[in-house]
Each structure stands twice: as structure tokens, then as C-alpha cells.
Design a protein around this motif. Sequence first.
Motif, PDB file in Angstrom:
ATOM      1  N   GLY A 194       0.987  -0.841  -0.377  1.00  0.00           N
ATOM      2  CA  GLY A 194      -0.224  -0.494  -0.121  1.00  0.00           C
ATOM      3  C   GLY A 194       1.321   1.267   0.189  1.00  0.00           C
ATOM      4  O   GLY A 194       1.752   1.176  -0.465  1.00  0.00           O
ATOM      5  N   SER A 195       0.509   2.246   0.739  1.00  0.00           N
ATOM      6  CA  SER A 195       0.781   3.392   0.699  1.00  0.00           C
ATOM      7  C   SER A 195       2.278   3.478   1.637  1.00  0.00           C
ATOM      8  O   SER A 195       3.431   4.092   1.399  1.00  0.00           O
ATOM      9  CB  SER A 195       0.157   4.506   1.000  1.00  0.00           C
ATOM     10  N   ALA A 196       2.604   2.812   2.311  1.00  0.00           N
ATOM     11  CA  ALA A 196       3.855   2.027   3.054  1.00  0.00           C
ATOM     12  C   ALA A 196       4.464   1.901   2.242  1.00  0.00           C
ATOM     13  O   ALA A 196       5.003   0.974   2.633  1.00  0.00           O
ATOM     14  CB  ALA A 196       2.975   1.779   4.604  1.00  0.00           C
ATOM     15  N   ALA A 197       5.411   2.691   1.170  1.00  0.00           N
ATOM     16  CA  ALA A 197       5.954   1.445   0.303  1.00  0.00           C
ATOM     17  C   ALA A 197       7.156   1.583   1.252  1.00  0.00           C
ATOM     18  O   ALA A 197       8.738   1.018   0.999  1.00  0.00           O
ATOM     19  CB  ALA A 197       6.232   2.512  -1.098  1.00  0.00           C
ATOM     20  N   LYS A 198       7.458   2.426   2.613  1.00  0.00           N
ATOM     21  CA  LYS A 198       8.797   1.753   3.427  1.00  0.00           C
ATOM     22  C   LYS A 198       9.001   0.826   4.175  1.00  0.00           C
ATOM     23  O   LYS A 198      10.074   0.394   5.254  1.00  0.00           O
ATOM     24  CB  LYS A 198       9.053   2.923   3.755  1.00  0.00           C
ATOM     25  N   THR A 199       7.723  -0.154   3.878  1.00  0.00           N
ATOM     26  CA  THR A 199       8.183  -1.178   4.411  1.00  0.00           C
ATOM     27  C   THR A 199       8.708  -2.112   4.882  1.00  0.00           C
ATOM     28  O   THR A 199       9.798  -2.184   4.147  1.00  0.00           O
ATOM     29  CB  THR A 199       6.293  -1.912   4.538  1.00  0.00           C
ATOM     30  N   GLU A 200       9.112  -3.021   5.587  1.00  0.00           N
ATOM     31  CA  GLU A 200      10.103  -4.436   5.283  1.00  0.00           C
ATOM     32  C   GLU A 200      10.466  -5.004   4.117  1.00  0.00           C
ATOM     33  O   GLU A 200      11.142  -5.146   3.907  1.00  0.00           O
ATOM     34  CB  GLU A 200      10.161  -5.313   6.404  1.00  0.00           C
TER      35      GLU A 200
END
Length: 153
Positions: A98-104
Amino acid sequence: MVEGEVKNGRAACLGCLGILVQEFIHLPNSNYQNPLPAGAWADVPTVALWQIFIFCGLFELASYGGNVTYDLMLPFFDKHPEREGGTFGLDFLNVLGGSAAKTEKAKQLRTVEIKFGRLAMIAVGGMIVQTMLFKQPIVYNLLHFQPERIFAP
């Protein structure tokens, strides 16, 4: 630099796929029947090659807002610190989370993509050299392998 590496890796992956596919699938015109990559490049009409170059150039212009030199790109990336190399905001299938493209998960997928792209860059170079040395398509050469003396004394 990540942007360039990701783009070159993606192009190399498509190049590997294209070299393998062109051995079996051809367009109906006689200009598109050559299964060797270097020979096929030379057989394609100039107008078709210009279409490819123009499309790539327009994509580059659109990607960076017209900033295509190194001196213009650095300020462009300074103005857009949220942009990460190789991401164009196209995650229709929600692969990166989703919008949290900085996830692990996103970081792992980017690392895998960069490593796979590096391997593809080496592979496409090897495929082209192999077809130029043996004058045979890749899959045909693998299925009918016979040791040859390339450099005769």
C-alpha cells in the motif's frame, strides 16, 4: 544511482526474455525472422528502431519532469526526497504494502529486484556473446551442445 541500476536491471530482464522469446515467436514479416539477437537488430527497419528510441526518450522526459542531464537531476531529486529510485508510484496490485512503501517487505523486494537485475545484466551479455560466437540461438545451442574450437590455431 539506485534509479539507474534498477532501470538497467529491468531492461536487462526484458532483454533476457526477449532473446529467448524471439527464438520461437516471430512477427509475420520476413524482417523479423532472425533468431539471433545481433542479426535481428540489424534486420529491423530503421523506422521501427526510431520508434523505440523516441518512446524511451519520452518516457525519460516524463519520468524526471524534463530534467535529463546529471546537473538537472540532482536538484530534481533534492526537491522530491520522498521519491525512491525505481519507484514510479505504480503499485496497482499492492505488492509493496500500500502507501507504506517503506515497509520491511518493500525493502526486501527492492533488494531482490536489484540482485536479480544485476544477474540479468550479466546474463544478457553472456547470451549475446554466445550467439555471436556460435552463430546459433540460445535454446538450440543448449539442446544440441557440441564442444567447438572457437579460436583455431
